[in-house]
Design an enzyme around this catalytic site. Structure first.
Site, PDB file in Angstrom:
ATOM      1  N   HIS A 106      28.463  42.972  33.529  1.00 48.42           N
ATOM      2  CA  HIS A 106      29.147  41.694  33.361  1.00 48.42           C
ATOM      3  C   HIS A 106      28.746  41.085  32.022  1.00 48.42           C
ATOM      4  O   HIS A 106      27.566  41.062  31.682  1.00 48.42           O
ATOM      5  CB  HIS A 106      28.716  40.673  34.417  1.00 48.42           C
ATOM      6  N   CYS A 164      33.857  35.655  32.929  1.00 45.21           N
ATOM      7  CA  CYS A 164      33.180  36.920  33.235  1.00 45.21           C
ATOM      8  C   CYS A 164      34.098  38.079  32.883  1.00 45.21           C
ATOM      9  O   CYS A 164      35.192  38.205  33.427  1.00 45.21           O
ATOM     10  CB  CYS A 164      32.785  36.979  34.710  1.00 45.21           C
TER      11      CYS A 164
HETATM   12 MN    MN Z   1      28.869  41.033  40.022  1.00 45.60          MN
END
Ligand code: MN
Length: 157
Positions: free
Chosen positions: A76, A124
């Site tokens: 991420h 994200c």
């Molecule tokens: Mn995650």
């Protein structure tokens, strides 16, 4: 160029009540209810770009809310864009504020928590092709909680 394509060029930001929204971007359930523990989280998919190999999402966490404690092989790349909170990355506990960045490495337990004062939101970035998140087993959770700071973080509900 037709109207639909033109409208996809720019998707303007707006607020609906307190929530961050973008024109034409649905605010979705974070995860299927009951599939994993979390509290007060919504998900917006800002960009779905297989040609570029990524999906770019916005998550919003209500005051006192938290994302699922999970791990997975994919990475991420996160930018906080509103509010404050605390993140668990591995066994590290990191207070954060707007515009702080986080990188969540492969197979690293992580959870993002909003402060009790107000909503928190973050961008994200993930790969288009990615593995499904894993939840900790009872044994793995117990192992994590052997660290008292991690236990204090995870036990806040
Ligand atoms: Mn995650």
């Amino acid at each position: 160029m037709n109207d639909t394509k033109q409208s996809e060029r720019r998707r303007a930001f707006h607020r609906e009540g307190d929530a961050f929204c973008w024109d034409g971007v649905d605010v979705l359930e974070y995860k299927e209810a009951g599939s994993a523990p979390f509290k007060s989280v919504t998900r917006s998919v800002l960009f779905e770009e297989p040609e570029l190999g990524f999906q770019w999402r916005y998550f919003e966490v209500g005051a006192g809310g938290y994302t699922t404690l999970e791990r997975h092989e994919h990475v991420h790349a996160v930018m906080i864009v509103r509010g404050r909170g605390t993140a668990l990355i591995g066994t590290g506990i990191h207070p954060f504020a707007e515009f702080d960045l986080f990188r969540v490495p492969p197979m690293t337990w992580h959870q993002f928590r909003a402060s009790d004062e107000g909503a928190m939101g973050f961008l994200c970035l993930v790969p288009s092709e990615r593995d499904r998140p894993q939840l900790p087993t009872q044994d793995e959770l117990a192992e994590l909680k052997r660290n008292p700071d991690v236990a204090a973080f995870l036990n806040r509900r």
